[in-house]
Structure formats: structure tokens, C-alpha cells
Design a protein around this motif. Structure first.
Motif, PDB file in Angstrom:
ATOM      1  N   VAL A   1      47.367  16.005   7.029  1.00 36.23           N
ATOM      2  CA  VAL A   1      46.354  16.634   7.886  1.00 36.23           C
ATOM      3  C   VAL A   1      46.243  18.119   7.567  1.00 36.23           C
ATOM      4  O   VAL A   1      47.256  18.804   7.365  1.00 36.23           O
ATOM      5  N   GLU A   2      45.024  18.595   7.527  1.00 35.69           N
ATOM      6  CA  GLU A   2      44.754  20.029   7.384  1.00 35.69           C
ATOM      7  C   GLU A   2      43.941  20.482   8.582  1.00 35.69           C
ATOM      8  O   GLU A   2      42.975  19.820   8.968  1.00 35.69           O
ATOM      9  N   VAL A   3      44.336  21.595   9.158  1.00 35.53           N
ATOM     10  CA  VAL A   3      43.593  22.210  10.257  1.00 35.53           C
ATOM     11  C   VAL A   3      43.040  23.536   9.772  1.00 35.53           C
ATOM     12  O   VAL A   3      43.770  24.359   9.209  1.00 35.53           O
TER      13      VAL A   3
ATOM     14  N   THR B   1      36.748  16.353  13.483  1.00 43.27           N
ATOM     15  CA  THR B   1      37.725  15.696  12.606  1.00 43.27           C
ATOM     16  C   THR B   1      36.984  14.872  11.566  1.00 43.27           C
ATOM     17  O   THR B   1      36.091  14.095  11.915  1.00 43.27           O
ATOM     18  N   VAL B   2      37.348  15.045  10.314  1.00 46.41           N
ATOM     19  CA  VAL B   2      36.691  14.351   9.213  1.00 46.41           C
ATOM     20  C   VAL B   2      37.737  13.588   8.412  1.00 46.41           C
ATOM     21  O   VAL B   2      38.758  14.166   8.004  1.00 46.41           O
TER      22      VAL B   2
ATOM     23  N   ASP C   1      42.981  13.821   6.392  1.00 43.09           N
ATOM     24  CA  ASP C   1      42.110  14.234   7.488  1.00 43.09           C
ATOM     25  C   ASP C   1      42.066  15.746   7.543  1.00 43.09           C
ATOM     26  O   ASP C   1      43.083  16.421   7.332  1.00 43.09           O
ATOM     27  N   VAL C   2      40.882  16.269   7.844  1.00 40.09           N
ATOM     28  CA  VAL C   2      40.751  17.697   8.094  1.00 40.09           C
ATOM     29  C   VAL C   2      40.171  17.875   9.493  1.00 40.09           C
ATOM     30  O   VAL C   2      39.254  17.145   9.893  1.00 40.09           O
ATOM     31  N   VAL C   3      40.738  18.797  10.239  1.00 38.66           N
ATOM     32  CA  VAL C   3      40.245  19.127  11.570  1.00 38.66           C
ATOM     33  C   VAL C   3      39.751  20.563  11.526  1.00 38.66           C
ATOM     34  O   VAL C   3      40.529  21.490  11.296  1.00 38.66           O
ATOM     35  N   VAL C   4      38.447  20.731  11.717  1.00 39.12           N
ATOM     36  CA  VAL C   4      37.842  22.063  11.721  1.00 39.12           C
ATOM     37  C   VAL C   4      37.684  22.497  13.172  1.00 39.12           C
ATOM     38  O   VAL C   4      37.124  21.752  13.986  1.00 39.12           O
ATOM     39  N   VAL C   5      38.175  23.686  13.481  1.00 44.08           N
ATOM     40  CA  VAL C   5      38.154  24.188  14.853  1.00 44.08           C
ATOM     41  C   VAL C   5      37.471  25.547  14.877  1.00 44.08           C
ATOM     42  O   VAL C   5      37.786  26.423  14.063  1.00 44.08           O
ATOM     43  N   GLY C   6      36.553  25.723  15.803  1.00 46.22           N
ATOM     44  CA  GLY C   6      35.901  27.020  15.959  1.00 46.22           C
ATOM     45  C   GLY C   6      36.847  28.013  16.611  1.00 46.22           C
ATOM     46  O   GLY C   6      37.399  27.752  17.690  1.00 46.22           O
ATOM     47  N   SER C   7      37.057  29.146  15.982  1.00 48.32           N
ATOM     48  CA  SER C   7      37.991  30.135  16.537  1.00 48.32           C
ATOM     49  C   SER C   7      37.581  30.658  17.916  1.00 48.32           C
ATOM     50  O   SER C   7      38.459  31.053  18.700  1.00 48.32           O
TER      51      SER C   7
END
Length: 303
Positions: free
Chosen positions: A41-43, A87-88, A95-101
Motif C-alpha cells: 500500500v502507498e499513501v 483508493t485505487v 493499492d494507492v490511497v490518495v488523501v487531500g491534505s
């Protein structure tokens, strides 16, 4: 970062204040504890959420619209709500989870609710029982006399949203400001009204289709979140009494477990078909319909 999670900041302005970094570290430690295999997993925490999320969405292993470009992704939903995280599922079981700061500004409770919801999407992916695109992993033929692919894709995603949100509530991570209510349904229904009014002015069927389906997708998500609250007792049935739309989906969703139980693919696809039929009914109640003609042509109707 904690427990093998590959977490990075991708910001247009360098540097993260120590207090913010410590808060992210705390929440990401909780996030990592929910992941069966954190090393896959990458965040990414970013102040360019739409751009970064779009870059990864086009790399997803299962896409409902494979012609979509990274630039076309929008965090804004039809009713004005905005996604805070995505989450993609990538090739090679990543899996990559992109989060808005900007999520940080909403406080730790909101951060925890959002990140741990996304952790459940990763859990579903890693356990192999995500409903998203489950029709591609089973022997499945679309019952074309009842539904189109649009309904099925939305239904599958709604099942995942329900199960992830149910787990958040069951674990006691609920942020009350993140729960949905009949007022959210009202907001989505207003977008259907706007689409009908626009169609009467310009007779643009393509625009009506795109806006109508986007509104249905948003309505399905709102109802899935609301159903998760009802199923776990976080919200009361009385609070939803004035939203008939909930009655269309609750009985289909409420028996599904959270993410700690692996659900067979056959159950997922059967539930998705049931829910897809209910979604078509909801779309019809808003004055639209989407179906196949006898010759197989997809038809979108504004009533």
C-alpha cells in the motif's frame, strides 16, 4: 512510516509543520493496523488531490470508463460534495490511497474516519472480495431486460461503500459530521431537478445522461452511507423516516457484513443485481430511465 506503509507528502509548498506531521503519523499508524499487507500500500497526502487522484485512477485495474483521462477526474460530486480521499487498485496487487491534505483542517476525528474508511477499501481489495467489478471475476451475463451496465457498476461501488462505512461505525470511529441524512438526499434530488430543467431548455440528451447518471451515482453513495449508519444503530430509523429512497436499498444492503468477513463472489454479484434494479427504480422516480432497446442500443429517457 508506520508498519511498512509507504506514505509520502506530495505538496506544492515544501515542508510540513511538526504538529501536522505528528497528527498524520498517528492516524496513519491506525490506518496501517487495518491493512492485512501494509507493504503493498502507498499513501499519498497532497494539496493537488484532483490531479494526483486522476493520475492514479487511469491506472486502475478495473475501470468503468476506460476512455477517461486523468484530467477528467473531478473531486466534486453532483450535489457539490467533494471527495477527500480515493483508493485505487493498481496492477500487481498494489493499492494507492490518495488523501487531500486539507483534511487535516477538519480535525483528528474526521481524519480518522476518512482514513480508516479507505483502509477498509484496501482490506476488501487484499481479501479479494471487493464488489467493484465483481462481474468481471465471475461467470456473469447482464440481465439486459432489467438493468444496464451503468446500474451495475454503481451498485457494486455502493456495496463496497456500505461495507467500509459499516466497519467504521462498528469499530467506533464515527465522525458525526461524516454521516449522511435525508437532507443529503434532498440535495441530490435537487440535481435531478436541475438536469430536467436544463434538458427542457437545450434538449441535449448526452448532457442529461451524463448528469443524470452522475446524480444517481451520488444518490447511491449517500444512501449506502446512510444505510451503514442505520444498520449499526449510529443513526435512528426515525431520522430517515422522511426519505422514501432509503426504503429502496436498505433491505438489500443491511444484511451485508463489514470488511472482517469475506463475502463470496456469488453473493456479491447477486446483491449487486438486486441493488441495480432498485437503482433503476430510483432513477425512474426522479423522471429518467436508462435501458436497452430491442436492438441493443442504450437509450436514456427524460420523462
Amino acid at each position: 512510516m508506520p508498519n511498512g506503509i509507504d506514505a509520502t507528502f506530495r505538496l506544492t509548498r515544501p515542508g510540513v509543520p511538526a504538529g501536522q506531521a505528528a497528527t498524520w503519523q498517528t492516524v496513519l499508524t491506525e490506518f496501517a493496523a487495518e491493512i492485512p499487507d501494509p507493504e503493498r500500500v502507498e499513501v499519498i497526502i497532497t494539496d493537488e488531490f484532483e490531479k494526483v487522484a486522476g493520475e492514479y485512477r487511469v491506472q486502475a485495474v478495473d475501470q468503468s470508463n476506460e476512455s477517461e483521462t486523468a484530467e477528467q477526474y473531478r473531486a466534486s460530486r453532483s450535489d457539490g460534495a467533494r471527495a477527500a480521499a480515493l483508493t485505487v487498485r493498481l496492477p500487481h496487487d498494489k493499492d494507492v490511497v490518495v488523501v487531500g491534505s486539507p483534511l487535516y483542517a477538519h480535525g483528528v476525528r474526521s481524519m480518522r474516519h476518512t482514513l480508516l474508511h479507505e483502509a477498509q477499501h484496501v482490506r476488501l481489495n487484499q481479501h479479494g472480495d471487493t464488489a467493484h467489478a465483481v462481474h468481471r471475476r465471475t461467470s456473469f451475463t447482464l440481465p439486459s431486460d432489467d438493468i444496464t451496465w451503468e446500474y451495475l457498476w454503481i451498485a457494486e461501488s455502493s456495496i463496497d461503500e456500505f461495507r467500509c462505512e459499516r466497519t467504521v461505525h462498528e469499530r467506533g470511529w464515527t465522525d458525526p459530521s461524516n454521516t449522511n441524512s435525508p437532507q443529503d438526499v434532498d440535495g441530490v434530488e435537487a440535481t435531478f431537478h436541475a438536469t430536467r430543467a436544463q434538458y427542457r431548455r437545450n434538449q441535449n440528451v448526452r448532457a442529461a445522461y451524463e448528469n443524470g447518471i452522475a446524480s444517481l451515482e451520488r444518490l447511491a453513495t449517500v444512501l449506502a452511507y446512510g444505510a451503514a449508519g442505520l444498520a449499526t444503530g449510529v443513526v435512528t430509523a426515525e431520522s430517515w423516516a422522511e426519505a422514501p429512497a432509503m426504503g429502496r436499498v436498505l433491505d438489500v444492503l443491511e444484511e451485508l457484513p463489514g470488511t472482517s468477513v469475506v463475502v463470496p463472489r456469488e453473493t456479491l454479484i447477486d446483491t449487486a443485481v438486486q441493488l441495480a434494479k432498485r437503482l433503476r427504480r430510483l432513477l425512474q422516480e426522479q423522471g429518467f430511465d436508462c435501458y436497452f432497446l430491442d436492438d441493443g442500443t442504450l437509450w436514456f429517457e427524460v420523462r
